[in-house]
Scaffold this motif. Structure first.
Motif, PDB file in Angstrom:
ATOM      1  N   LEU A 154       0.437  -1.301  -0.266  1.00 18.71           N
ATOM      2  CA  LEU A 154      -0.195  -0.121  -0.141  1.00 18.71           C
ATOM      3  C   LEU A 154       1.055   1.102  -0.130  1.00 18.71           C
ATOM      4  O   LEU A 154       1.811   1.790   0.293  1.00 18.71           O
ATOM      5  N   ILE A 155       0.615   2.418  -1.038  1.00 19.18           N
ATOM      6  CA  ILE A 155       1.303   3.138  -1.156  1.00 19.18           C
ATOM      7  C   ILE A 155       0.555   4.076  -0.310  1.00 19.18           C
ATOM      8  O   ILE A 155      -1.160   4.928  -1.229  1.00 19.18           O
ATOM      9  N   ALA A 156       0.973   4.487   0.881  1.00 19.83           N
ATOM     10  CA  ALA A 156       0.264   6.005   1.550  1.00 19.83           C
ATOM     11  C   ALA A 156       0.239   7.322   0.765  1.00 19.83           C
ATOM     12  O   ALA A 156       1.808   7.671   0.443  1.00 19.83           O
ATOM     13  N   ILE A 157      -0.510   8.256  -0.040  1.00 20.71           N
ATOM     14  CA  ILE A 157      -0.232   9.265  -0.642  1.00 20.71           C
ATOM     15  C   ILE A 157      -0.816  10.083  -0.199  1.00 20.71           C
ATOM     16  O   ILE A 157      -2.111  10.453   0.627  1.00 20.71           O
ATOM     17  N   LEU A 158      -0.007  11.110   0.419  1.00 22.94           N
ATOM     18  CA  LEU A 158       0.697  12.444   1.710  1.00 22.94           C
ATOM     19  C   LEU A 158       0.426  13.606   0.921  1.00 22.94           C
ATOM     20  O   LEU A 158       1.293  14.219   0.569  1.00 22.94           O
ATOM     21  N   ARG A 159      -0.959  14.154  -0.040  1.00 17.64           N
ATOM     22  CA  ARG A 159      -1.038  14.993  -1.144  1.00 17.64           C
ATOM     23  C   ARG A 159      -1.711  16.342   0.222  1.00 17.64           C
ATOM     24  O   ARG A 159      -1.933  16.369   0.798  1.00 17.64           O
ATOM     25  N   GLY A 160      -0.636  17.114   0.216  1.00 21.49           N
ATOM     26  CA  GLY A 160      -0.681  18.863   0.505  1.00 21.49           C
ATOM     27  C   GLY A 160      -0.349  18.618   2.321  1.00 21.49           C
ATOM     28  O   GLY A 160      -0.220  19.524   2.268  1.00 21.49           O
ATOM     29  N   LEU A 161       0.974  17.561   1.753  1.00 20.60           N
ATOM     30  CA  LEU A 161       1.472  17.645   3.104  1.00 20.60           C
ATOM     31  C   LEU A 161       2.157  18.361   3.480  1.00 20.60           C
ATOM     32  O   LEU A 161       3.415  18.949   2.856  1.00 20.60           O
ATOM     33  N   LYS A 162       2.446  19.372   4.657  1.00 19.28           N
ATOM     34  CA  LYS A 162       3.190  20.312   4.692  1.00 19.28           C
ATOM     35  C   LYS A 162       5.190  19.622   5.098  1.00 19.28           C
ATOM     36  O   LYS A 162       5.175  18.533   6.666  1.00 19.28           O
ATOM     37  N   PRO A 163       6.011  20.827   5.347  1.00 18.19           N
ATOM     38  CA  PRO A 163       7.528  19.888   6.093  1.00 18.19           C
ATOM     39  C   PRO A 163       7.415  19.553   7.600  1.00 18.19           C
ATOM     40  O   PRO A 163       7.932  19.318   8.064  1.00 18.19           O
ATOM     41  N   GLU A 164       6.106  20.791   8.364  1.00 20.46           N
ATOM     42  CA  GLU A 164       6.411  20.719   9.839  1.00 20.46           C
ATOM     43  C   GLU A 164       5.340  19.617   9.946  1.00 20.46           C
ATOM     44  O   GLU A 164       5.189  19.092  11.275  1.00 20.46           O
ATOM     45  N   GLU A 165       4.865  19.141   8.689  1.00 22.85           N
ATOM     46  CA  GLU A 165       4.268  17.751   9.404  1.00 22.85           C
ATOM     47  C   GLU A 165       4.555  16.598   9.167  1.00 22.85           C
ATOM     48  O   GLU A 165       4.075  15.180   9.480  1.00 22.85           O
ATOM     49  N   ALA A 166       5.755  16.216   8.584  1.00 27.60           N
ATOM     50  CA  ALA A 166       6.332  14.952   7.407  1.00 27.60           C
ATOM     51  C   ALA A 166       6.987  14.253   9.285  1.00 27.60           C
ATOM     52  O   ALA A 166       6.482  13.448   8.258  1.00 27.60           O
ATOM     53  N   GLU A 167       7.271  14.244   9.768  1.00 27.71           N
ATOM     54  CA  GLU A 167       8.224  13.734  11.014  1.00 27.71           C
ATOM     55  C   GLU A 167       7.032  13.227  11.314  1.00 27.71           C
ATOM     56  O   GLU A 167       6.972  12.142  11.334  1.00 27.71           O
ATOM     57  N   SER A 168       5.756  13.888  12.335  1.00 23.82           N
ATOM     58  CA  SER A 168       4.711  12.972  12.537  1.00 23.82           C
ATOM     59  C   SER A 168       4.223  12.246  12.014  1.00 23.82           C
ATOM     60  O   SER A 168       3.831  11.156  11.941  1.00 23.82           O
ATOM     61  N   VAL A 169       3.600  12.582  11.470  1.00 22.82           N
ATOM     62  CA  VAL A 169       2.286  12.210   9.842  1.00 22.82           C
ATOM     63  C   VAL A 169       3.266  10.361   8.795  1.00 22.82           C
ATOM     64  O   VAL A 169       3.204   9.481   9.081  1.00 22.82           O
ATOM     65  N   VAL A 170       4.581  11.506   8.705  1.00 27.00           N
ATOM     66  CA  VAL A 170       5.282   9.453   7.929  1.00 27.00           C
ATOM     67  C   VAL A 170       5.143   8.421   9.459  1.00 27.00           C
ATOM     68  O   VAL A 170       5.222   7.696   8.589  1.00 27.00           O
ATOM     69  N   GLY A 171       6.025   9.611  10.229  1.00 31.41           N
ATOM     70  CA  GLY A 171       5.622   8.155  11.525  1.00 31.41           C
ATOM     71  C   GLY A 171       5.199   7.830  12.071  1.00 31.41           C
ATOM     72  O   GLY A 171       5.747   6.337  12.646  1.00 31.41           O
ATOM     73  N   ILE A 172       3.956   8.119  11.727  1.00 33.95           N
ATOM     74  CA  ILE A 172       3.012   7.088  12.579  1.00 33.95           C
ATOM     75  C   ILE A 172       2.943   6.557  11.150  1.00 33.95           C
ATOM     76  O   ILE A 172       2.327   5.364  11.405  1.00 33.95           O
ATOM     77  N   LEU A 173       2.719   6.618  10.061  1.00 36.84           N
ATOM     78  CA  LEU A 173       2.322   5.578   9.037  1.00 36.84           C
ATOM     79  C   LEU A 173       3.230   4.357   9.137  1.00 36.84           C
ATOM     80  O   LEU A 173       3.287   3.028   9.044  1.00 36.84           O
ATOM     81  N   ILE A 174       4.821   4.378   9.205  1.00 38.97           N
ATOM     82  CA  ILE A 174       5.547   4.131   9.121  1.00 38.97           C
ATOM     83  C   ILE A 174       5.773   3.004  10.420  1.00 38.97           C
ATOM     84  O   ILE A 174       5.659   1.288  10.808  1.00 38.97           O
ATOM     85  N   GLU A 175       5.039   3.450  11.376  1.00 38.65           N
ATOM     86  CA  GLU A 175       5.114   2.686  13.116  1.00 38.65           C
ATOM     87  C   GLU A 175       4.018   1.745  13.218  1.00 38.65           C
ATOM     88  O   GLU A 175       3.912   1.048  13.497  1.00 38.65           O
ATOM     89  N   THR A 176       2.375   2.556  12.341  1.00 42.69           N
ATOM     90  CA  THR A 176       1.937   1.474  11.959  1.00 42.69           C
ATOM     91  C   THR A 176       2.271  -0.060  10.853  1.00 42.69           C
ATOM     92  O   THR A 176       0.193  -1.254  11.061  1.00 42.69           O
ATOM     93  N   GLY A 177       2.414   0.594   9.957  1.00 47.36           N
ATOM     94  CA  GLY A 177       3.190  -0.918   8.973  1.00 47.36           C
ATOM     95  C   GLY A 177       2.569  -0.412   7.859  1.00 47.36           C
ATOM     96  O   GLY A 177       3.362  -1.237   6.642  1.00 47.36           O
ATOM     97  N   PHE A 178       2.997   0.939   7.431  1.00 46.54           N
ATOM     98  CA  PHE A 178       3.213   1.539   6.328  1.00 46.54           C
ATOM     99  C   PHE A 178       4.661   1.372   5.856  1.00 46.54           C
ATOM    100  O   PHE A 178       5.375   2.305   6.777  1.00 46.54           O
ATOM    101  N   THR A 179       4.926   1.074   4.347  1.00 48.86           N
ATOM    102  CA  THR A 179       5.965   1.177   4.060  1.00 48.86           C
ATOM    103  C   THR A 179       6.480   1.274   2.882  1.00 48.86           C
ATOM    104  O   THR A 179       8.135   1.852   2.381  1.00 48.86           O
ATOM    105  N   ALA A 180       5.690   2.362   1.879  1.00 53.07           N
ATOM    106  CA  ALA A 180       6.102   2.728   0.947  1.00 53.07           C
ATOM    107  C   ALA A 180       5.513   4.339   1.373  1.00 53.07           C
ATOM    108  O   ALA A 180       4.117   4.004   1.426  1.00 53.07           O
TER     109      ALA A 180
END
Length: 212
Positions: free
Chosen positions: A13-39
């Motif tokens: 599954l590819i998580a498509i983060l359209r509209g993501l701001k740099p200040e959100e990147a670490e938290s949102v990407v970190g949560i997705l990886i932590e829950t099991g997304f690898t793309a």
């Protein structure tokens, strides 16, 4: 040039983060990886996308596939390579873009809608095909086009797809998806992203179980 394959993923599954701001990147990407997304795909029509991609690349564990979506030009491929991106997703078929990304060692997923586009992307060496918008083609449309494609090409359904219709695509043998607004929308809290990610992976496992 040999096709660069998609890496093995428990959840393709590819998580498509359209509209993501740099200040959100670490938290949102970190949560997705932590829950099991690898793309992770950050489309280039997001605010400061290359900054967010570089941040995601630097924090992601080995084996995660981080890159850009809405890649239209070769100069964007060069910039993506500069920040360490390994995934190139486009809404169209531009052979020069696909080939350059492949020379940079990237997994490439161009967007296709017709047999002509799908075969052109395959001929250019695409790693896989992003059928978009999948909600318009539907499982039946994708199945019909798939009949004329090489059997080993990876196919992902993207656009209007969410956990509610995984089973419809599973019925035609599709197991890879790109998930956008069903997973993340600008302004969502970290807790909301986590909730959506957990629910999505649970729904995927309920349909696909241990299938590879």
């Amino acid at each position: 040039m040999d096709r660069i394959p998609l890496p093995p993923m428990r959840h393709p599954l590819i998580a498509i983060l359209r509209g993501l701001k740099p200040e959100e990147a670490e938290s949102v990407v970190g949560i997705l990886i932590e829950t099991g997304f690898t793309a992770i795909e950050i489309p280039l029509n997001s605010p400061e996308p290359f900054r967010s991609i570089e941040m995601a690349v630097n924090m992601a564990p080995a084996g995660c596939l981080i890159g850009a979506g809405t890649v239209l030009r070769t100069d964007q491929v060069e910039r993506l390579a500069d920040v360490g991106g390994r995934l190139m997703v486009s809404p169209n078929v531009e052979p020069a873009v696909i080939r350059l990304a492949a020379t940079k060692g990237m997994v490439t997923m161009p967007g296709v809608f017709t047999p002509t586009e799908a075969l052109s992307a395959t001929a250019a060496g695409a790693s896989g095909l992003k059928f978009f918008p999948a909600s318009v083609l539907g499982p039946a449309g994708i199945a019909a086009i798939r009949a004329v494609l090489p059997g080993d090409i990876e196919i992902a359904a993207v656009g209007g797809v969410s956990e509610v219709n995984f089973a419809d695509y599973a019925a035609i043998g599709i197991r890879s998806f790109g998930l956008g607004s069903s997973l993340y929308k600008p302004g969502m809290s970290a807790a909301q992203v986590r909730q959506r990610a957990v629910a999505t992976l649970a729904a995927y496992d309920a349909v696909y179980g241990g299938k590879k």
